[in-house]
Write a protein that holds these residues in place. Structure first.
Motif, mmCIF file in Angstrom:
data_model
loop_
_atom_site.group_PDB
_atom_site.id
_atom_site.type_symbol
_atom_site.label_atom_id
_atom_site.label_comp_id
_atom_site.label_asym_id
_atom_site.label_seq_id
_atom_site.Cartn_x
_atom_site.Cartn_y
_atom_site.Cartn_z
ATOM 1 N N ARG A 182 0.834 -1.196 0.000
ATOM 2 C CA ARG A 182 0.000 0.000 0.000
ATOM 3 C C ARG A 182 0.871 1.249 0.000
ATOM 4 O O ARG A 182 1.991 1.242 0.494
ATOM 5 N N LEU A 183 0.324 2.329 -0.549
ATOM 6 C CA LEU A 183 0.958 3.639 -0.499
ATOM 7 C C LEU A 183 0.388 4.429 0.666
ATOM 8 O O LEU A 183 -0.841 4.492 0.829
ATOM 9 N N ASP A 184 1.266 5.024 1.473
ATOM 10 C CA ASP A 184 0.819 5.912 2.538
ATOM 11 C C ASP A 184 0.712 7.314 1.961
ATOM 12 O O ASP A 184 1.696 8.045 1.849
ATOM 13 N N LEU A 185 -0.500 7.688 1.555
ATOM 14 C CA LEU A 185 -0.734 8.992 0.948
ATOM 15 C C LEU A 185 -1.422 9.950 1.904
ATOM 16 O O LEU A 185 -1.760 11.063 1.531
ATOM 17 N N GLY A 186 -1.639 9.510 3.132
ATOM 18 C CA GLY A 186 -2.300 10.366 4.105
ATOM 19 C C GLY A 186 -3.802 10.373 3.912
ATOM 20 O O GLY A 186 -4.299 10.886 2.921
ATOM 21 N N GLY A 187 -4.520 9.777 4.824
ATOM 22 C CA GLY A 187 -5.966 9.762 4.736
ATOM 23 C C GLY A 187 -6.550 8.677 3.858
ATOM 24 O O GLY A 187 -7.763 8.527 3.782
ATOM 25 N N VAL A 188 -5.710 7.900 3.162
ATOM 26 C CA VAL A 188 -6.219 6.801 2.342
ATOM 27 C C VAL A 188 -6.631 5.659 3.262
ATOM 28 O O VAL A 188 -5.851 5.235 4.113
ATOM 29 N N PRO A 189 -7.835 5.151 3.156
ATOM 30 C CA PRO A 189 -8.297 4.123 4.093
ATOM 31 C C PRO A 189 -7.574 2.803 3.912
ATOM 32 O O PRO A 189 -6.929 2.552 2.895
ATOM 33 N N ILE A 190 -7.689 1.968 4.924
ATOM 34 C CA ILE A 190 -7.153 0.616 4.841
ATOM 35 C C ILE A 190 -7.796 -0.100 3.660
ATOM 36 O O ILE A 190 -8.985 0.077 3.372
ATOM 37 N N ALA A 191 -7.010 -0.899 2.966
ATOM 38 C CA ALA A 191 -7.519 -1.608 1.791
ATOM 39 C C ALA A 191 -8.621 -2.588 2.194
ATOM 40 O O ALA A 191 -8.588 -3.193 3.266
ATOM 41 N N ALA A 192 -9.594 -2.748 1.314
ATOM 42 C CA ALA A 192 -10.730 -3.623 1.587
ATOM 43 C C ALA A 192 -11.003 -4.527 0.396
ATOM 44 O O ALA A 192 -10.665 -4.193 -0.745
ATOM 45 N N PHE A 193 -11.615 -5.667 0.665
ATOM 46 C CA PHE A 193 -12.071 -6.614 -0.342
ATOM 47 C C PHE A 193 -13.592 -6.700 -0.243
ATOM 48 O O PHE A 193 -14.156 -6.693 0.850
ATOM 49 N N ASP A 194 -14.260 -6.797 -1.392
ATOM 50 C CA ASP A 194 -15.718 -6.942 -1.438
ATOM 51 C C ASP A 194 -16.082 -8.250 -2.118
ATOM 52 O O ASP A 194 -15.577 -8.544 -3.212
ATOM 53 N N LEU A 195 -16.967 -9.015 -1.499
ATOM 54 C CA LEU A 195 -17.554 -10.185 -2.146
ATOM 55 C C LEU A 195 -18.983 -9.834 -2.535
ATOM 56 O O LEU A 195 -19.809 -9.485 -1.675
ATOM 57 N N VAL A 196 -19.278 -9.895 -3.826
ATOM 58 C CA VAL A 196 -20.612 -9.609 -4.347
ATOM 59 C C VAL A 196 -21.194 -10.913 -4.873
ATOM 60 O O VAL A 196 -20.597 -11.570 -5.741
#
Length: 379
Positions: free
Chosen positions: A72-86
């Motif tokens: 991940r890139l620390d760009l400030g304010g970018v949320p923790i990465a998430a995965f979605d199951l649809v």
């Protein structure tokens, strides 16, 4: 649990054209293999971030697990990465990804950045039931994800998804189409719009990398699509990469390349959304206060021909009008301020990128203006 092959098996990795392969896994790439030698280092990082990428399959598994290594890139304010199951095109089940490497920009480092090494991780979706259904496992938009092992419970079956009958939409844009600030992968505005319109989206939104590059034009030319769109302008102003003299010819050339293979495909050109620091003040973008984007007035003697967003919008409108007059009646123009304007500025925390609420609003507005009855692509 039983492992499922990620290549040459029942799983389709939709939204990716190729993979980076290592001894431990595969990382999806959102441009074809032949583009590798044409990409700069930053472009390569954006291409391997999975905005719009999903693993698609049909299964009756009650439990799905995925091992991965994330960067991940620390760009400030970018949320923790998430995965979605649809499941069966329904509402997403969201699981946050943990661990992985963290890249931080550091001007004092010889490389301009530093890496904090991390550990691989896993996500689990459980208690899903045993009904046969179609699944789409969306990977994070704001991280590079090396896929290592996909597993389903013993005794479950898995097969390929049937060929989609839904229209395919291919979109290219900047970080404002990449949407690293979205809370979840189905929260990027192109995915929000695509789900509302019930179309398949291929998102070529590449943070910092929308400069009318020919390798993207050729990719769009050669990729099957029922609809095309390009949201262009902000990166060119950010980097001062084109001037008043060169912007319109570059846009014409980009469109010429795509029209070689898709002469009649409906094609929408979207100009930049609201960005207060460059509406009237020309390129380039400079660091502002408190992680905000900034600009500087003055220096006219070295900024001759530099672009503002007001000028970019006029140039894009003029190009589209000229081509429509010349006979391209399937080319359309949408002012980006209709998607996100000055009245939305409270959802523009860094004065450049919308937040999650802003992206959701953009997706809804895009669907209303483009896919809904009376829209550009409504037929």
């Amino acid at each position: 649990m039983q492992s499922v092959p990620l290549e040459n098996g029942p799983v389709s990795v939709t939204g990716a054209f190729d993979f980076d392969r290592t001894s431990t896994g595969i990382t999806p790439r959102r441009l074809p293999d032949w583009t590798r030698m044409q990409l700069q280092a930053f472009d390569k990082a954006m291409v391997t971030m999975g905005s719009g990428v999903r693993l698609e399959f049909v299964t009756d598994a009650d439990r799905i697990e995925l091992d991965f290594m994330m960067t991940r890139l620390d760009l400030g304010g970018v949320p923790i990465a998430a995965f979605d199951l649809v499941i069966d095109h329904g509402e997403p089940i969201t699981v946050r990804g943990e661990g992985g490497n963290l890249v931080t920009m550091d001007a004092e480092s010889p490389l301009g950045y530093r890496v904090e090494p991390g550990e691989p991780s896993a996500i689990v979706f459980s208690d899903l039931g045993t009904k046969i259904r179609q699944c789409a496992l969306w990977i994070p938009a704001n991280a590079q994800v090396e896929l290592r092992d996909l597993r389903i419970n013993d005794g479950a079956v898995i097969s390929a998804v049937p060929e989609s009958k839904r229209p395919r939409w291919v979109h290219h844009g900047s970080s404002i189409s990449h949407c690293m600030e979205a809370r979840q992968p189905t929260g990027t505005w192109p995915v929000v719009a695509a789900r509302l319109a019930d179309v398949e989206v291929i998102n070529l939104g590449l943070g910092g990398c929308c400069h009318l590059d020919q390798y993207v034009a050729r990719t769009m030319r050669d990729t099957p699509a029922d609809f095309l769109s390009l949201k262009v302008g902000i990166n060119i102003v950010n980097g001062d990469s084109l001037k008043v003299r060169t912007f319109a010819p570059a846009l014409h050339g980009f469109l010429d390349t795509i029209r070689e293979g898709k002469p009649d495909t409906p094609f929408l050109i979207v100009s930049p959304i609201y960005c207060p620091v460059h509406e009237k003040i020309p390129a380039p973008t400079l660091p502002g206060e408190g992680r905000k984007a900034g600009s500087r007035e003055g220096f006219e003697e070295i900024r001759i021909g530099a672009l503002t967003l007001e000028l970019v919008r006029q140039l894009i409108s003029d190009v589209v009008e000229a081509r429509r007059t010349a006979g391209d009646n399937n080319l359309f123009y949408l002012d980006g301020l209709e998607l996100f304007g000055e009245e939305d500025a409270d959802d523009l925390p860094d004065d450049l990128h919308p937040n999650a609420a802003g992206y959701a609003r953009m997706g809804n507005r895009f669907n209303d203006r483009v896919f809904a009855p009376g829209g550009f692509f409504a037929g």
